[in-house]
Write a protein that holds these residues in place. Structure first.
Motif, mmCIF file in Angstrom:
data_model
loop_
_atom_site.group_PDB
_atom_site.id
_atom_site.type_symbol
_atom_site.label_atom_id
_atom_site.label_comp_id
_atom_site.label_asym_id
_atom_site.label_seq_id
_atom_site.Cartn_x
_atom_site.Cartn_y
_atom_site.Cartn_z
ATOM 1 N N GLY A 103 0.821 -1.201 0.000
ATOM 2 C CA GLY A 103 0.000 0.000 0.000
ATOM 3 C C GLY A 103 0.857 1.255 0.000
ATOM 4 N N LYS A 104 0.164 2.360 -0.263
ATOM 5 C CA LYS A 104 0.859 3.641 -0.385
ATOM 6 C C LYS A 104 1.393 4.154 0.950
ATOM 7 N N VAL A 105 0.848 3.628 2.055
ATOM 8 C CA VAL A 105 1.208 4.158 3.371
ATOM 9 C C VAL A 105 2.720 4.098 3.617
ATOM 10 N N ALA A 106 3.380 3.053 3.097
ATOM 11 C CA ALA A 106 4.837 2.953 3.279
ATOM 12 C C ALA A 106 5.542 4.094 2.548
ATOM 13 N N THR A 107 5.083 4.385 1.331
ATOM 14 C CA THR A 107 5.677 5.491 0.559
ATOM 15 C C THR A 107 5.431 6.808 1.278
ATOM 16 N N ASP A 108 4.205 6.997 1.792
ATOM 17 C CA ASP A 108 3.860 8.243 2.492
ATOM 18 C C ASP A 108 4.725 8.421 3.740
ATOM 19 N N ILE A 109 4.843 7.359 4.538
ATOM 20 C CA ILE A 109 5.648 7.459 5.762
ATOM 21 C C ILE A 109 7.123 7.644 5.398
ATOM 22 N N GLY A 110 7.582 6.925 4.372
ATOM 23 C CA GLY A 110 8.959 7.090 3.910
ATOM 24 C C GLY A 110 9.243 8.544 3.537
ATOM 25 N N ARG A 111 8.345 9.143 2.759
ATOM 26 C CA ARG A 111 8.515 10.550 2.342
ATOM 27 C C ARG A 111 8.650 11.454 3.553
ATOM 28 N N LYS A 112 7.760 11.248 4.550
ATOM 29 C CA LYS A 112 7.804 12.090 5.752
ATOM 30 C C LYS A 112 9.129 11.921 6.485
ATOM 31 N N LEU A 113 9.715 10.723 6.360
ATOM 32 C CA LEU A 113 11.000 10.463 7.026
ATOM 33 C C LEU A 113 12.175 10.829 6.118
ATOM 34 N N GLY A 114 11.850 11.423 4.957
ATOM 35 C CA GLY A 114 12.918 11.873 4.062
ATOM 36 C C GLY A 114 13.471 10.777 3.173
ATOM 37 N N VAL A 115 12.731 9.654 3.042
ATOM 38 C CA VAL A 115 13.178 8.562 2.169
ATOM 39 C C VAL A 115 12.281 8.537 0.932
ATOM 40 N N GLU A 116 12.835 8.966 -0.194
ATOM 41 C CA GLU A 116 12.076 8.961 -1.445
ATOM 42 C C GLU A 116 12.157 7.575 -2.076
ATOM 43 N N PRO A 117 11.078 7.146 -2.760
ATOM 44 C CA PRO A 117 11.165 5.874 -3.476
ATOM 45 C C PRO A 117 12.357 5.922 -4.434
ATOM 46 N N SER A 118 13.067 4.823 -4.512
ATOM 47 C CA SER A 118 14.298 4.781 -5.286
ATOM 48 C C SER A 118 14.092 3.881 -6.511
ATOM 49 N N TYR A 119 14.496 4.378 -7.683
ATOM 50 C CA TYR A 119 14.319 3.617 -8.919
ATOM 51 C C TYR A 119 15.640 3.515 -9.671
ATOM 52 N N VAL A 120 15.874 2.385 -10.316
ATOM 53 C CA VAL A 120 16.984 2.261 -11.258
ATOM 54 C C VAL A 120 16.383 1.690 -12.539
ATOM 55 N N ASP A 121 16.616 2.389 -13.666
ATOM 56 C CA ASP A 121 16.031 1.977 -14.956
ATOM 57 C C ASP A 121 14.518 1.770 -14.827
ATOM 58 N N GLY A 122 13.874 2.603 -14.073
ATOM 59 C CA GLY A 122 12.418 2.524 -13.948
ATOM 60 C C GLY A 122 11.925 1.434 -13.007
ATOM 61 N N ARG A 123 12.827 0.666 -12.400
ATOM 62 C CA ARG A 123 12.407 -0.401 -11.481
ATOM 63 C C ARG A 123 12.599 0.052 -10.039
ATOM 64 N N ARG A 124 11.596 -0.246 -9.217
ATOM 65 C CA ARG A 124 11.642 0.123 -7.809
ATOM 66 C C ARG A 124 12.735 -0.670 -7.082
ATOM 67 N N ILE A 125 13.523 0.036 -6.275
ATOM 68 C CA ILE A 125 14.662 -0.564 -5.568
ATOM 69 C C ILE A 125 14.385 -0.519 -4.065
ATOM 70 N N THR A 126 14.760 -1.556 -3.355
ATOM 71 C CA THR A 126 14.653 -1.543 -1.890
ATOM 72 C C THR A 126 16.036 -1.303 -1.296
ATOM 73 N N ASP A 127 16.354 -0.029 -1.072
ATOM 74 C CA ASP A 127 17.644 0.269 -0.434
ATOM 75 C C ASP A 127 17.488 0.085 1.082
ATOM 76 N N LYS A 128 18.577 0.287 1.811
ATOM 77 C CA LYS A 128 18.590 0.034 3.260
ATOM 78 C C LYS A 128 17.494 0.841 3.983
ATOM 79 N N GLU A 129 17.332 2.101 3.602
ATOM 80 C CA GLU A 129 16.345 2.968 4.266
ATOM 81 C C GLU A 129 14.923 2.494 3.958
#
Lengths: 260, 260
Positions: free
Chosen positions: B40-66
């Motif tokens: 769900g979007k809630v993880a993206t929303d909370i991430g944004r508030k914590l200063g963690v933007e969704p991370s993409y490489v070549d258009g694919r979503r990446i799960t970095d440490k944060e």
């Protein structure tokens, strides 16, 4: 059969290296075991970043709706699942649980008297569903309990980890020879609060009455000792209070304070 | 004996009312059952508030440490435990689990080829520890699986919920008559993507070959259908794809698309 219930507090959880060291020692404990963990500052830090300041009424910490969301995700998710993953890497088949999971810890939302504590749950050993925990223990699983319970009406509740450890230990004392180990940042109950090496090795009920009367034990230790005797009077065989760094010695009563 | 595995996606999790309605219907399903939930979007929303933007490489979503920290707390804590607490209030003895809990879903961190996906785990049904899930099911517990696995080296990994549902369904097909229900925001596989009422009631392997050749099925449905047939070929009795609002009808094949 012996069952060791170990409680660790926030001071270890907030320190990655100390936590890793502690979990390595915990993994080595033989026989059946349960880990109960506290919260740590990380929930407050994440809450702040999300704009949720700790809330107090009359100096007492309150769990409002926003704080509940944060402790649910930090204690029940981040802290609990990272501990479980670490234990798995150490060959411990850990299972992370809140009191809502398997309905193991049904709680009563604390009634409002002078203070409304918000989403805080009180539990008693009589209400704990030990049959679920017993099956897990017999399967070889190692329960890792987050300081969260539920009201069976759909709400997660924030619950003190010391209380969970104590009530779970008492409830399981019907089926196991339970030893309860409280890890904190001191080496044990100190005769002289300023001297880390003045650990009292053994305290009986009579000793405690005397120590309290003579005001030998520091005020901060009184509630911990009272809780320990509640556990002992509830059937727990031994309570050991000591430093997380000395877990292996605490397990064999070579360190810390034994309450019997 | 029948076992129903239901997967819900982020679109329901992000909507409190839709989720409450869904869980009420889920609670009514008779017999053994498992719920697998997405993020769900809630993880993206909370991430944004914590200063963690969704991370993409070549258009694919990446799960970095944060991002891993955020999905661990949001999926494994906030979303999972609130679902468990809600189900408990509905009389369902739910137990929230990640793949690290009880080591049920050991995964391989996705190898780096063209893209380093970061902390993403791939699972196969052969590696799933069904013995733990089987005991839980026989105890009357209802597993609620978060989209998280682990590498058995101490790391939680982010794993697609559709894949978890499919692989768990396949793994348990050895011991149960498994029906796998994928709930999403459409009423089923549509003949005409613009017409919500053009649901294809039933698709067999032969139908699928024909539908694909004639390009009748929309491109977005192809991977879902391919996954469904992987499940069927892996021993799952039936896969049903449909709208979360119609769960009770999906369970009796009165709505959605049945893949057999």
């Amino acid at each position: 059969m012996k069952l060791t219930v170990v409680k660790i507090g926030g001071n270890i959880i907030d320190n990655d290296d100390a936590l890793a060291d502690f979990l390595r020692e915990f993994a080595k404990i033989e026989g059946k075991k349960i880990l109960v963990h506290g919260g740590g500052k990380v929930a407050t830090d994440i809450g702040r970043k999300l704009g949720v300041e700790p809330s107090y009424v009359d100096g007492r910490r309150i769990t409002d709706k926003e704080t509940l969301g944060i402790v649910t995700m930090v204690y029940g998710g981040l802290v609990n699942k990272n501990i479980v993953a670490s234990l798995q890497s150490l060959g411990c088949n850990a299972i992370g649980l809140t009191g809502a999971d398997g309905n193991i810890l049904p709680a009563i939302k604390r009634p409002v008297k002078h203070i409304d504590y918000g989403f805080v749950g009180d539990i008693t050993s009589d209400d704990i569903h030990t049959e679920v925990l017993n099956i897990f223990l017999r399967m070889g699983l190692i329960p890792v309990l987050a300081p969260l319970t539920h009201d069976v009406k759909g709400n997660i509740l924030n619950t003190n980890a010391d209380t969970i450890a104590q009530e779970v230990a008492k409830a399981l004392a019907k089926d196991w020879n339970v030893e309860l180990i409280y890890c904190f940042e001191k080496k044990g109950v100190l005769l002289d609060a300023a001297n880390e090496n003045s650990v009292i090795a053994r305290i009986t009920t009579e000793d405690f009455a005397e120590l309290r009367e003579k005001e030998v034990v520091s005020a901060g230790m009184i509630p911990k000792l009272e809780n320990a005797f509640v556990a002992i009077n509830g059937g727990v065989k031994k309570v050991i209070i000591g430093h997380a760094k000395e877990l292996s010695d605490l397990c064999v009563a070579k360190a810390g304070t034994s309450i019997i």
